[in-house]
Motif scaffolding. Structure first.
Motif: not given
Length: 137
Positions: A84-113
Motif C-alpha cells: 500500500f505504501g509503494l502504491w501511495f508513492v507511485l500515485a504521488r508521482l502520477l499526481y505530479m505528472r498529471l497536475y504539472v501537465g494540466a491541473p484539471e487532470s489531477r483527479t485520478p492521481g489524487a484518488l489513487l493517493t
C-alpha cells in the motif's frame, strides 16, 4: 530488523525522496522564473510544482503514521502495508505528472493517493483488533 520493518523503511525512504525531489523542483523553478521568496505566485509552471509539493506534504501527514501503524499491527501478510505504501508513492508521482501537465487532470492521481491510505487505515484497525484481547488479558 524483520521483513515487514525493512520493507516499511524502504517505502518511507522512497516517499521522503520523492518529497525532497518535489521540494528541489520548486526551488529550481523559483530560480528559473525569478520568483523571489516568499512569493507563491508567478509562472504557472512554478505554481503547479509548488501546489504538488504542498499537496504531497499534506498527504504525508496521514500516510506516514498509517504506514507505520499498519506495519506494526498487521502481520497476516507482512508485505501488504508496504505494498500500500509503494502504491501511495507511485500515485504521488502520477499526481505530479498529471497536475504539472494540466491541473484539471489531477483527479485520478489524487484518488489513487487516497485509496492506499484507506487500505493502511483498515489494516491498522484489523491489526489492533486482533491484538486487543492480548493487550487487555
Amino acid at each position: 530488523m524483520d521483513k515487514e520493518m525493512s520493507l516499511a523503511v524502504v517505502v518511507t525512504l522512497l516517499a521522503v525522496a520523492v518529497y525532497i525531489f518535489m521540494a528541489a523542483r520548486v526551488g529550481v523553478l523559483r530560480g528559473i522564473h525569478k520568483i523571489p521568496a516568499p512569493a507563491m505566485q508567478g509562472h504557472p509552471q512554478f505554481e503547479r510544482a509548488c501546489r504538488v509539493h504542498l499537496n504531497t506534504g499534506e498527504q504525508m501527514i496521514s500516510f506516514l503514521p498509517l504506514l507505520w501503524l499498519a506495519t506494526l499491527t498487521f502481520h497476516a501478510l507482512f508485505w501488504l502495508p508496504s505494498a500500500f505504501g509503494l502504491w501511495f508513492v507511485l500515485a504521488r508521482l502520477l499526481y505530479m505528472r498529471l497536475y504539472v501537465g494540466a491541473p484539471e487532470s489531477r483527479t485520478p492521481g489524487a484518488l489513487l493517493t487516497i485509496l492506499p491510505q484507506f487500505g493502511l487505515l483498515i489494516l491498522a484497525v484489523i491489526g489492533l483488533a486482533g491484538a486487543w484481547p492480548a493487550i487487555w488479558a
